[in-house]
Design a protein around this motif. Structure first.
Motif, PDB file in Angstrom:
ATOM      1  N   ILE A  55      48.751  15.129  13.479  1.00 25.46           N
ATOM      2  CA  ILE A  55      49.580  14.365  14.430  1.00 25.46           C
ATOM      3  C   ILE A  55      49.068  15.064  15.876  1.00 25.46           C
ATOM      4  CG2 ILE A  55      51.894  14.705  15.549  1.00 25.46           C
ATOM      5  CD1 ILE A  55      53.095  14.664  12.453  1.00 25.46           C
ATOM      6  N   HIS A  56      48.563  16.333  15.956  1.00 24.36           N
ATOM      7  CA  HIS A  56      48.282  17.177  17.022  1.00 24.36           C
ATOM      8  C   HIS A  56      47.017  16.388  17.656  1.00 24.36           C
ATOM      9  CE1 HIS A  56      46.956  20.191  19.959  1.00 24.36           C
ATOM     10  NE2 HIS A  56      45.884  20.278  19.088  1.00 24.36           N
ATOM     11  N   ALA A  57      45.980  16.233  16.519  1.00 24.46           N
ATOM     12  CA  ALA A  57      44.947  15.653  16.900  1.00 24.46           C
ATOM     13  C   ALA A  57      44.813  14.306  17.213  1.00 24.46           C
ATOM     14  CB  ALA A  57      44.054  15.795  15.401  1.00 24.46           C
ATOM     15  N   ARG A  58      45.774  13.602  17.083  1.00 23.61           N
ATOM     16  CA  ARG A  58      45.930  12.374  17.592  1.00 23.61           C
ATOM     17  C   ARG A  58      47.027  12.152  18.886  1.00 23.61           C
ATOM     18  NH1 ARG A  58      46.881   7.980  12.466  1.00 23.61           N
ATOM     19  NH2 ARG A  58      45.385   8.829  10.961  1.00 23.61           N
ATOM     20  N   SER A  59      47.313  13.284  19.396  1.00 20.40           N
ATOM     21  CA  SER A  59      48.115  13.207  20.517  1.00 20.40           C
ATOM     22  C   SER A  59      47.252  13.522  21.757  1.00 20.40           C
ATOM     23  CB  SER A  59      49.283  14.598  20.597  1.00 20.40           C
ATOM     24  OG  SER A  59      48.675  15.593  20.492  1.00 20.40           O
ATOM     25  N   LYS A  60      48.137  13.237  22.949  1.00 20.91           N
ATOM     26  CA  LYS A  60      47.716  13.660  24.265  1.00 20.91           C
ATOM     27  C   LYS A  60      47.313  15.167  24.284  1.00 20.91           C
ATOM     28  CE  LYS A  60      49.843   9.865  26.242  1.00 20.91           C
ATOM     29  NZ  LYS A  60      50.955   9.298  27.143  1.00 20.91           N
ATOM     30  N   ARG A  61      47.691  15.831  23.565  1.00 17.58           N
ATOM     31  CA  ARG A  61      47.457  17.374  23.445  1.00 17.58           C
ATOM     32  C   ARG A  61      46.438  17.751  22.710  1.00 17.58           C
ATOM     33  NH1 ARG A  61      52.224  20.125  25.315  1.00 17.58           N
ATOM     34  NH2 ARG A  61      54.020  18.545  25.911  1.00 17.58           N
ATOM     35  N   ALA A  62      45.830  17.096  22.104  1.00 17.43           N
ATOM     36  CA  ALA A  62      44.667  17.339  21.223  1.00 17.43           C
ATOM     37  C   ALA A  62      43.714  18.290  21.507  1.00 17.43           C
ATOM     38  CB  ALA A  62      43.772  15.979  20.912  1.00 17.43           C
ATOM     39  N   ASN A  63      43.290  18.431  23.108  1.00 20.52           N
ATOM     40  CA  ASN A  63      42.455  19.183  23.392  1.00 20.52           C
ATOM     41  C   ASN A  63      43.094  20.737  23.925  1.00 20.52           C
ATOM     42  OD1 ASN A  63      40.244  17.372  23.350  1.00 20.52           O
ATOM     43  ND2 ASN A  63      40.754  16.672  25.321  1.00 20.52           N
ATOM     44  N   HIS A  64      44.369  20.777  23.585  1.00 25.00           N
ATOM     45  CA  HIS A  64      44.940  22.240  23.813  1.00 25.00           C
ATOM     46  C   HIS A  64      45.291  22.932  22.362  1.00 25.00           C
ATOM     47  CE1 HIS A  64      45.240  21.412  28.075  1.00 25.00           C
ATOM     48  NE2 HIS A  64      45.691  20.177  27.890  1.00 25.00           N
ATOM     49  N   ILE A  65      45.882  23.832  22.416  1.00 28.23           N
ATOM     50  CA  ILE A  65      46.100  24.793  21.215  1.00 28.23           C
ATOM     51  C   ILE A  65      47.001  24.187  20.210  1.00 28.23           C
ATOM     52  CG2 ILE A  65      47.963  25.996  22.438  1.00 28.23           C
ATOM     53  CD1 ILE A  65      46.433  28.682  21.022  1.00 28.23           C
ATOM     54  N   PHE A  66      46.703  24.401  18.952  1.00 26.42           N
ATOM     55  CA  PHE A  66      47.783  24.059  17.882  1.00 26.42           C
ATOM     56  C   PHE A  66      47.890  25.578  17.226  1.00 26.42           C
ATOM     57  CE2 PHE A  66      48.622  23.650  13.403  1.00 26.42           C
ATOM     58  CZ  PHE A  66      49.575  22.713  13.530  1.00 26.42           C
ATOM     59  N   MET A  67      49.403  25.948  17.324  1.00 30.47           N
ATOM     60  CA  MET A  67      49.575  27.118  16.658  1.00 30.47           C
ATOM     61  C   MET A  67      50.414  26.992  15.904  1.00 30.47           C
ATOM     62  SD  MET A  67      50.696  30.578  19.143  1.00 30.47           S
ATOM     63  CE  MET A  67      49.054  30.738  19.668  1.00 30.47           C
ATOM     64  N   ALA A  68      50.403  27.611  14.784  1.00 31.40           N
ATOM     65  CA  ALA A  68      51.171  27.593  13.501  1.00 31.40           C
ATOM     66  C   ALA A  68      51.898  28.914  13.326  1.00 31.40           C
ATOM     67  CB  ALA A  68      50.482  27.158  12.192  1.00 31.40           C
ATOM     68  N   ILE A  69      53.168  28.963  12.935  1.00 28.88           N
ATOM     69  CA  ILE A  69      54.061  29.943  12.710  1.00 28.88           C
ATOM     70  C   ILE A  69      54.909  29.923  11.397  1.00 28.88           C
ATOM     71  CG2 ILE A  69      55.845  31.653  13.718  1.00 28.88           C
ATOM     72  CD1 ILE A  69      55.700  30.193  16.295  1.00 28.88           C
ATOM     73  N   ASP A  70      54.831  31.016  10.676  1.00 21.36           N
ATOM     74  CA  ASP A  70      55.404  30.991   9.334  1.00 21.36           C
ATOM     75  C   ASP A  70      56.758  31.578   9.808  1.00 21.36           C
ATOM     76  OD1 ASP A  70      56.565  31.181   6.900  1.00 21.36           O
ATOM     77  OD2 ASP A  70      54.881  32.186   5.965  1.00 21.36           O
ATOM     78  N   MET A  71      57.949  30.888   9.740  1.00 21.36           N
ATOM     79  CA  MET A  71      59.095  31.360  10.210  1.00 21.36           C
ATOM     80  C   MET A  71      59.553  32.360   9.143  1.00 21.36           C
ATOM     81  SD  MET A  71      59.227  29.987  13.149  1.00 21.36           S
ATOM     82  CE  MET A  71      60.839  29.910  13.780  1.00 21.36           C
ATOM     83  N   GLY A  72      59.387  32.227   8.024  1.00 19.46           N
ATOM     84  CA  GLY A  72      59.973  33.048   7.120  1.00 19.46           C
ATOM     85  C   GLY A  72      59.331  34.627   7.013  1.00 19.46           C
ATOM     86  N   ALA A  73      58.072  34.481   7.719  1.00 16.42           N
ATOM     87  CA  ALA A  73      57.246  35.925   7.695  1.00 16.42           C
ATOM     88  C   ALA A  73      57.729  36.574   8.913  1.00 16.42           C
ATOM     89  CB  ALA A  73      55.863  35.511   7.720  1.00 16.42           C
ATOM     90  N   ILE A  74      58.634  36.248   9.883  1.00 19.39           N
ATOM     91  CA  ILE A  74      58.722  37.069  10.943  1.00 19.39           C
ATOM     92  C   ILE A  74      59.848  37.958  10.839  1.00 19.39           C
ATOM     93  CG2 ILE A  74      59.716  36.933  13.511  1.00 19.39           C
ATOM     94  CD1 ILE A  74      58.445  33.996  13.476  1.00 19.39           C
ATOM     95  N   PRO A  75      60.073  39.031  10.970  1.00 19.17           N
ATOM     96  CA  PRO A  75      60.974  40.099  10.891  1.00 19.17           C
ATOM     97  C   PRO A  75      62.153  39.734  11.898  1.00 19.17           C
ATOM     98  CG  PRO A  75      59.059  41.416  10.972  1.00 19.17           C
ATOM     99  CD  PRO A  75      58.615  39.788  11.311  1.00 19.17           C
TER     100      PRO A  75
END
Length: 465
Positions: free
Chosen positions: A202-222
């Motif tokens: 989805i990110h690669a096909r969006s207008k934001r493709a040349n900007h950062i894609f950041m993934a967060i595992d919400m279950g791993a955050i204290p």
């Protein structure tokens, strides 16, 4: 799953981190080595051939500047330019990670890491190492390709979107329509079905493709660090806040933020996330000045829709903010007609990777693949095909080459173990049950067992799980 043919070296001065990495990655790569002192790098590399290095950025107690990491990154680029370097840093070190990418690192991993994210990162790094060895890509394109389009060299990326079943055609139709927009997207799917890969597409096909894609595992955050790590903090805001730190939301500004396993977030933290999504701004802990946000949100979960719509587990106002568009990734058992296409795709990819003639599948082998339930979904099929191609030396692969039917268990033996009062057996059974219940999600299983992630890792190693 089959191990990646290559040598991975993990360099970190924290023995717990090395233990976690070893437990997670020992089945993923053929050769795994660990160093607790970066000063041992020159001697180690003088005697061993290494393809990928996972490099921590800080090795001096009290120094979080990343100076040590940059020095060793420079050393590796100068003396071992063929090695792919992936840096590791804490949540608070997003700035360091971005600087490291600019300095030549291929990618970065945030500690504590998401297991799936780390495995994907390592797989991509090995594919990049293979490309470097083959001179398939210009050197200047490496870090850009791996960081911004992380899946470009992975067979599972395109494989997630291979299929002719009605459910896959509908998914692809929705993907093509929603990707170019700014709409928030919620992805529903089981583990191994490709939720993060779909988010990256989805990110690669969006207008934001040349900007950062950041993934967060919400279950791993204290929980006690939720605001500081996502929204940032000012120096002195709380004990341990020794410097100004930007949060994940600000670091992803202009790009896409992927909130993985969103259903793992506690209700009282869901309120804080909702407020940020509504106001489109964050206020770092200890600061009074809000920071405007320009970020697209993609969330994902393996929770059922029934769990998401249960207000005792998930806030409905937050759900409405997240699921402007909802994409359902069907499990592989519900799209068995796509298995021949997927299997052919993986066979072609791995035949090229291992420089072998592409084998064929016998009718019985294909029937076995289609009859199997695939609890690990597309990822499990990918690994099964790779393993069969590596271990098989025939032009036609048979059903036995895939080891799909596990050893039949003796019900009486299982019953005897379940009724045993032996503490070792009880502990192993509890860990196995928790991991099975939460589909291998370490954070959720540890929480249910009343353990830390590290304590659970140690018990998994103890019982060889």
């Amino acid at each position: 799953m089959s191990a990646i043919a290559g040598h991975l070296l993990v360099v970190d001065d924290d023995e717990d981190v090395l233990l976690s990495a070893r437990l997670l990655l020992k089945r993923q790569v053929k050769t795994l080595s660990c160093l607790s002192h970066a000063t041992g790098l020159p001697e180690f590399l003088a005697h061993h051939s290494v393809d990928v290095v996972l490099l921590d950025m800080n090795f001096t107690l009290g120094d979080n500047s990343g100076r040590d990491g940059f020095e060793w990154l420079s050393y590796l680029q100068t003396h071992h330019p063929q090695i792919v370097v992936v840096v590791m840093t804490a949540y608070a070190g997003i700035e360091l990670a971005v600087r490291a990418i600019k300095a030549g690192a291929a990618d970065f991993v945030i500690k504590p890491w998401s297991n799936e994210k780390l495995i994907n990162t390592v797989e991509c790094a090995f594919s990049l190492a293979l490309s470097r060895a083959s001179n398939q890509e210009p050197e200047e394109n490496y870090s850009v390709k791996l960081s911004s389009v992380h899946h470009s060299s992975q067979p599972t990326t395109s494989a997630c979107f291979i299929g002719e079943t009605a459910s896959m055609r509908e998914l692809l139709r929705k993907l093509s329509l929603c990707a170019p927009t700014e709409a928030n997207v919620l992805i529903l799917g089981e583990n191994g079905s490709g939720k993060e890969l779909l988010a990256r597409e989805i990110h690669a096909r969006s207008k934001r493709a040349n900007h950062i894609f950041m993934a967060i595992d919400m279950g791993a955050i204290p929980e006690n660090l939720f605001e500081a790590e996502l929204f940032g903090c000012k120096k002195g805001a709380f004990t341990g806040a020794n410097e100004n730190r930007i949060g994940k939301f600000v670091a992803a500004n202009g790009g896409t933020l992927f909130l993985d396993e969103i259903a793992n977030l506690a209700l009282h933290l869901q309120v804080k996330l909702l407020r940020v999504l509504e106001q489109r701004q964050v206020t770092p802990v200890g600061d009074e000045k809000p920071i405007e946000l320009n970020v697209r949100i993609i969330a994902a979960t393996n929770a059922s829709y029934g769990q998401l719509t249960d207000e005792r587990q998930f806030r409905q106002d937050l759900l409405y903010r997240l699921n402007t568009v909802e994409l359902n990734l069907p499990p592989l058992r519900e799209r068995k007609d796509d298995i021949p296409l997927l299997a052919d795709h993986f066979l072609h990819f791995y035949a090229q990777k291992y420089q072998r003639q592409k084998p064929l599948l016998s009718h019985k082998a294909l029937a076995a693949l289609q009859a199997y339930s695939w609890p690990g979904n597309v990822r499990a099929l990918n690994h099964a095909i790779e393993r069969a191609l590596i271990l098989g030396d025939k032009d036609i692969l048979q059903a036995d080459d895939f080891s799909l039917s596990s050893v039949t268990k003796n019900p009486q033996s299982d019953s005897a173990q379940n009724n045993s009062l032996n503490l070792e057996i009880l502990e192993r059974n509890a860990v196995e049950l928790a991991l099975k219940k939460h589909a291998g999600n370490i954070s959720q299983a540890a929480r249910e067992l009343g353990l830390t992630r590290m304590a659970l890792y140690r018990r998994m190693e103890k019982h060889d799980l």
